[in-house]
Design a protein around this motif. Structure first.
Motif, short mmCIF file in Angstrom:
data_model
loop_
_atom_site.label_atom_id
_atom_site.label_comp_id
_atom_site.label_asym_id
_atom_site.label_seq_id
_atom_site.Cartn_x
_atom_site.Cartn_y
_atom_site.Cartn_z
N ASP A 25 0.86 -1.18 0.00
CA ASP A 25 0.00 0.00 0.00
C ASP A 25 0.90 1.23 0.00
O ASP A 25 2.10 1.11 -0.23
CB ASP A 25 -1.01 -0.02 1.15
N GLY A 26 0.37 2.40 0.27
CA GLY A 26 1.13 3.63 0.15
C GLY A 26 2.24 3.83 1.16
O GLY A 26 3.01 4.78 1.04
N ASP A 27 2.33 2.95 2.16
CA ASP A 27 3.41 3.07 3.14
C ASP A 27 4.01 1.73 3.55
O ASP A 27 4.72 1.64 4.54
CB ASP A 27 2.95 3.85 4.38
N SER A 28 3.73 0.68 2.78
CA SER A 28 4.23 -0.65 3.12
C SER A 28 4.72 -1.38 1.88
O SER A 28 4.13 -1.26 0.81
CB SER A 28 3.13 -1.50 3.76
N LEU A 29 5.79 -2.13 2.07
CA LEU A 29 6.31 -2.94 0.97
C LEU A 29 6.93 -4.21 1.51
O LEU A 29 7.07 -4.38 2.72
CB LEU A 29 7.30 -2.14 0.12
N VAL A 30 7.26 -5.09 0.60
CA VAL A 30 7.88 -6.37 0.94
C VAL A 30 9.12 -6.52 0.08
O VAL A 30 9.07 -6.30 -1.13
CB VAL A 30 6.91 -7.55 0.68
N ILE A 31 10.22 -6.85 0.73
CA ILE A 31 11.45 -7.18 0.01
C ILE A 31 11.78 -8.62 0.38
O ILE A 31 11.98 -8.93 1.56
CB ILE A 31 12.62 -6.24 0.39
N GLY A 32 11.79 -9.49 -0.63
CA GLY A 32 11.93 -10.93 -0.33
C GLY A 32 10.71 -11.37 0.43
O GLY A 32 9.59 -11.24 -0.05
N ASP A 33 10.91 -11.85 1.65
CA ASP A 33 9.77 -12.21 2.50
C ASP A 33 9.68 -11.31 3.73
O ASP A 33 8.99 -11.61 4.69
CB ASP A 33 9.82 -13.68 2.89
N ILE A 34 10.38 -10.17 3.69
CA ILE A 34 10.40 -9.24 4.81
C ILE A 34 9.40 -8.11 4.56
O ILE A 34 9.48 -7.39 3.56
CB ILE A 34 11.82 -8.63 5.02
N ARG A 35 8.44 -7.98 5.50
CA ARG A 35 7.43 -6.92 5.41
C ARG A 35 7.99 -5.65 6.04
O ARG A 35 8.52 -5.69 7.16
CB ARG A 35 6.15 -7.35 6.12
N ILE A 36 7.83 -4.53 5.35
CA ILE A 36 8.41 -3.27 5.79
C ILE A 36 7.36 -2.16 5.76
O ILE A 36 6.63 -2.01 4.79
CB ILE A 36 9.60 -2.87 4.88
N ARG A 37 7.33 -1.40 6.84
CA ARG A 37 6.46 -0.22 6.95
C ARG A 37 7.36 1.00 6.89
O ARG A 37 8.36 1.07 7.59
CB ARG A 37 5.71 -0.29 8.28
N LEU A 38 7.04 1.97 6.03
CA LEU A 38 7.85 3.18 5.93
C LEU A 38 7.74 4.00 7.21
O LEU A 38 6.63 4.27 7.69
CB LEU A 38 7.43 4.03 4.73
N ARG A 85 3.76 -3.48 15.80
CA ARG A 85 2.96 -4.52 16.48
C ARG A 85 2.51 -5.64 15.55
O ARG A 85 2.03 -6.66 15.99
CB ARG A 85 1.77 -3.89 17.19
N TYR A 86 2.65 -5.43 14.23
CA TYR A 86 2.32 -6.47 13.26
C TYR A 86 3.57 -7.23 12.83
O TYR A 86 3.54 -7.96 11.84
CB TYR A 86 1.61 -5.86 12.04
N ASN A 87 4.66 -7.03 13.53
CA ASN A 87 5.94 -7.69 13.29
C ASN A 87 6.57 -7.30 11.96
O ASN A 87 7.31 -8.06 11.36
CB ASN A 87 5.78 -9.21 13.40
N ARG A 88 6.24 -6.09 11.49
CA ARG A 88 6.89 -5.56 10.30
C ARG A 88 8.08 -4.71 10.73
O ARG A 88 8.04 -4.06 11.77
CB ARG A 88 5.94 -4.65 9.51
N ILE A 89 9.10 -4.67 9.90
CA ILE A 89 10.19 -3.75 10.12
C ILE A 89 9.68 -2.36 9.80
O ILE A 89 9.03 -2.16 8.77
CB ILE A 89 11.40 -4.09 9.22
#
Length: 151
Positions: A25-38, A85-89
């Motif tokens: 979405d507009g502030d989240s991405l995935v690199i490989g299997d790692i979920r990332i929040r901006l 809290r969703y275990n995203r970086i």
């Protein structure tokens, strides 16, 4: 307990990620299997709508599309700042064009997330003054929109 800790180890021990992202979405991405929040921003959710000239429009989908454009065909480097809290970086991510959060806020597609950072507040005010992106109409702050949708 060991299974839970073991399951978190790859995320919590990783300080940086680099690669071709998939935009969620507009502030989240995935690199490989790692979920990332901006870090420091909160863009509208993909299914969120805003209002312009008294008509609804899919601002969340457009915010997602803008981050897709900013990352298309290029590698992104993310430096971890926290885990949410969703275990995203939660990370500051940059592409060849610069800080992705800064670019999203500066173009009006994400407000600064003041609860966690004041880094992008001045840039948000500039986008708001110029009626860019979501600031061109009315919208519910994403953090409030999520709360009302999950009640």
């Amino acid at each position: 307990m060991l299974v839970f800790v073991y399951g978190l180890a790859p995320i919590s021990s990783t300080s940086a990620q680099t690669g071709m992202p998939r935009v969620v979405d507009g502030d989240s991405l995935v690199i490989g299997d790692i979920r990332i929040r901006l870090f420091g921003i909160d863009a509208p959710e993909r299914e969120q709508t805003c209002e312009k000239n008294e008509h609804p429009w899919p601002c969340g989908l457009v915010a997602w599309s803008e981050l897709v454009k900013l990352t298309a065909g290029q590698s992104v480097h993310c430096e971890k700042k926290d885990i949410d809290r969703y275990n995203r970086i939660v990370a500051k991510c940059v592409s060849k064009d610069g800080d992705l959060a800064k670019l999203m806020v500066g173009s009006g597609w994400a407000p600064a997330y003041r609860q966690y950072s004041m880094d992008y507040v001045a840039l948000e005010q500039k986008a708001k003054n110029q009626s860019l992106g979501i600031w061109s109409g009315k919208f519910t702050s994403p953090w409030i929109w999520r709360r009302t949708k999950h009640q």
